[in-house]
Design a protein around this motif. Structure first.
Motif, mmCIF file in Angstrom:
data_model
loop_
_atom_site.group_PDB
_atom_site.id
_atom_site.type_symbol
_atom_site.label_atom_id
_atom_site.label_comp_id
_atom_site.label_asym_id
_atom_site.label_seq_id
_atom_site.Cartn_x
_atom_site.Cartn_y
_atom_site.Cartn_z
ATOM 1 N N UNK A 290 2.951 7.539 -8.860
ATOM 2 C CA UNK A 290 3.296 6.126 -9.017
ATOM 3 C C UNK A 290 2.083 5.242 -8.768
ATOM 4 N N UNK A 291 2.113 4.092 -9.364
ATOM 5 C CA UNK A 291 1.088 3.088 -9.073
ATOM 6 C C UNK A 291 1.409 2.460 -7.726
ATOM 7 N N UNK A 292 0.543 2.696 -6.743
ATOM 8 C CA UNK A 292 0.853 2.240 -5.392
ATOM 9 C C UNK A 292 0.121 0.955 -5.016
ATOM 10 N N UNK B 61 1.169 -1.332 -2.032
ATOM 11 C CA UNK B 61 2.422 -0.913 -1.400
ATOM 12 C C UNK B 61 2.244 -0.204 -0.072
ATOM 13 N N UNK B 62 1.058 0.303 0.214
ATOM 14 C CA UNK B 62 0.919 1.038 1.488
ATOM 15 C C UNK B 62 0.063 0.263 2.467
ATOM 16 N N UNK C 138 15.543 5.122 -7.815
ATOM 17 C CA UNK C 138 14.535 5.506 -8.813
ATOM 18 C C UNK C 138 13.238 5.966 -8.151
ATOM 19 N N UNK C 139 12.859 5.284 -7.094
ATOM 20 C CA UNK C 139 11.653 5.694 -6.341
ATOM 21 C C UNK C 139 11.842 7.094 -5.773
ATOM 22 N N UNK D 106 11.669 -2.072 0.746
ATOM 23 C CA UNK D 106 12.682 -1.737 -0.258
ATOM 24 C C UNK D 106 12.264 -0.563 -1.162
ATOM 25 N N UNK D 107 13.133 0.398 -1.270
ATOM 26 C CA UNK D 107 12.921 1.531 -2.180
ATOM 27 C C UNK D 107 14.231 1.813 -2.904
ATOM 28 N N UNK D 108 14.178 1.833 -4.217
ATOM 29 C CA UNK D 108 15.368 2.118 -5.022
ATOM 30 C C UNK D 108 15.576 3.628 -5.137
#
Lengths: 387, 387
Positions: free
Chosen positions: A381-383, A386-387, A163-164, A159-161
């Protein structure tokens, strides 16, 4: 050599996390230099890294410094192959972030240069350290699952908004990233898809939807169907637009099926391989006896990025085999390039890929782009996680 | 009318089970006649059914007998529309087995005839009585899931051995059944796929594999990708060649996702609908809060065939609304026809389907067939729990 002296090119989202790891958590590694073309990132380095870490504004300055043994390339995707080639020419070991590049034509050149050196070449496929996928690969490569018949990866929990996407004008553009969910979010799954089963498709038919859920110029929703040489078929389904989404990888073989989902691996194992059952059974309706087996898998997701950094460091120091050789980055990228090409031409794409055609059509998209994200704000961004 | 007098045409695998149900388990129903062109099936009827049940060797004799109110058509698929039309012309209510037919051109004619009568017309979509799919439909039709974005049905647990296919020379042939897994095993799922979500695709791209796992002349492995008018996409993946296979139906909407698998329905519900979250969120990485909801569903699979027989009987006696109107049989058949056509033409198929082209290509396959199953033995199989 007792320690590997690292320089990092690109200390944005991922690179700055690697810098912190190399400083304190990787035995045998030493962070001696960072490089970024953005002043604010060098200011971050000055404020947050030890004074001993040199700062460079261009890769050439870093390369010329001759102060390093290895370079970690964590720049925008397009630059991975060119910087890697340059680094090899200076005689440095090279670890690149994923994806290997944006188009296979450039990645093949990088691989060719790497093949002419004795230098180590790795790619940050940190998901290869995940015990789940290691066990899956083990069950397939040792023949437990038998001949593969179907692969089906639903990976829709990226999921990516909006905003991302607005956090960087380069994000989700043909010129900036060279693609969307396939290039930014999915490289790990595209790699694991072929690494675990040990084969690539022979042809691909894909359906990419551009800016379906977000105001972006690249794809955020993809369904890809593939066929393998042995007759097996496969699916790869992905999007950044769904919540909560799913991450479920099902693989069927002659001996049953395996499902990797919710951090667990389940193996439904047939007592008799299906082809043998079918040859011997005479009862009309009926199917092979099946045992649901609980396969032990070490929990915790493995060492991830730090595992790759340790392995790469040990490869240089002690000739430890690479878990993720850089040359293998081309496989996952071939899959995504083929998916785009199939979608753009609305037709089948055979592998090996027509890499010149792909490059030509990609450049058309880059050059004809008039897209601009409104209110784009450049942010690191603080990742974490997430990766 | 106090009881509905039924005649059954075709007392093979399914028909003989319906005969036994009508005899003893359906209030308001009376079995007065059966019809089969095969002597051995009439002998079975003589030995196993009450003497009061008349036996006929041809549908015409049954129709002419004027002893019935309703007919249940449980013959090979090709004959469903022609027999239904004839029955309507005699003034009988008609309940047909699935699928509605083999090609939509004939089914449309049947529907047209049905529309000109006040007679009841039903189809044996017994899976519509399953509380799981009723609840799924409920959650979608009442808007709980929001706008549909993706449907994905993996229905690969229809295992059939070569022994099954050898049990009848008509099985899995273009002339006998008019198709393979899509025509024989999947009609319920093809119906539920559109019935639960309440929409049909606008176009289809499918990949059917002929005799991949078995010595048959029709498909035993299919992957179909579809696109809907509202932008949603869908997948339908099916085979008879895998064991143990999977039956997992995932539907994604603006408000989360639902998965029906292992006789349970799970709803991952977003606290805020995704489009609203996306419009309001400014934090870069982040996704809508999600609650995994346990949705109560009555267990046991519902009344199945007997439920359809009861409902159809009550429709005639008390005007009870039909759970599975016969006219709706065309939807699932349109989906399978479109999948074949896409595969045969190796191209997209738009809906509404070009039904003349489909009929023409199907007849080419029927007429050019030279296929014969070796050692075919005609057997009436025990189908308990299989349809």
């Amino acid at each position: 050599m007792e320690t590997v002296r690292y320089g990092i090119i690109g200390i944005g989202n991922m690179g700055h996390a690697h810098a912190l790891s190399l400083l304190s958590e990787i035995k045998g590694a030493e962070l001696v230099a960072v490089c970024d073309t953005r002043t604010e990132r060098l200011e971050w380095a000055e404020a947050n890294l030890p004074e001993s870490v040199q700062r460079y504004a261009t890769p050439t300055e870093l390369f010329e410094s001759k102060s390093i043994d290895a370079v970690l390339i964590s720049t925008p995707h397009y630059d991975h192959p060119t910087l890697a080639i340059e680094a090899f020419q200076y005689g440095y070991h090279v670890l690149i972030e994923k994806p290997a590049g944006v188009y296979t034509k450039a990645v093949k050149e990088m691989n060719d240069v790497a093949a002419q050196t004795d230098l180590k070449f790795g790619i940050m496929y940190n998901q290869r350290t995940n015990p789940l996928y290691q066990k899956l690969r083990d069950l397939i490569q040792t023949g437990e699952l038998g001949e593969i018949r179907r692969t089906n990866w639903i990976i829709t929990n990226w999921y990516r908004s909006q905003s991302y996407y607005n956090s960087g004008g380069w994000r989700a553009t043909w010129a900036g990233e060279g693609g969307g969910v396939l290039l930014n979010q999915d490289p790990h799954q595209l790699d694991l898809w072929q690494w675990t089963i040990g084969m690539m498709p022979k042809r691909v038919r894909a359906f990419c939807h551009i800016g379906k859920y977000r105001n972006i110029e690249v794809e955020d929703d993809v369904t890809a169907y593939v066929e393998y040489e042995n007759g097996a078929t496969g699916l790869f389904i992905t999007t950044t637009g769904e919540a909560p989404g799913t991450n479920r990888f099902e693989i069927t073989g002659d001996n049953g099926k395996i499902v990797v989902e919710d951090d667990t691996l389940s193996f439904w194992r047939l007592r008799t391989p299906e082809p043998q059952f079918n040859a011997e059974f005479t009862g009309g309706f009926g199917s092979p006896e099946c045992w649901k087996c609980e396969i032990p898998v070490e929990s915790g997701g493995g060492q991830q990025h730090k595992g790759i950094l340790r392995n790469f460091t040990n490869a240089i120091l002690h000739n430890e085999p690479l878990l993720a050789p850089g040359e293998e980055g081309i496989h996952g990228l071939t899959l995504s390039n083929a998916m785009y090409l199939s979608s753009w031409t609305d037709n089948w794409v055979d592998l090996p890929l027509n890499e010149d055609l792909y490059y030509e059509l990609l450049m058309e998209k880059v050059n004809s782009s008039t897209f601009q994200i409104e209110n784009a704000v450049s942010k690191t961004l603080d990742v974490t996680g997430t990766h």
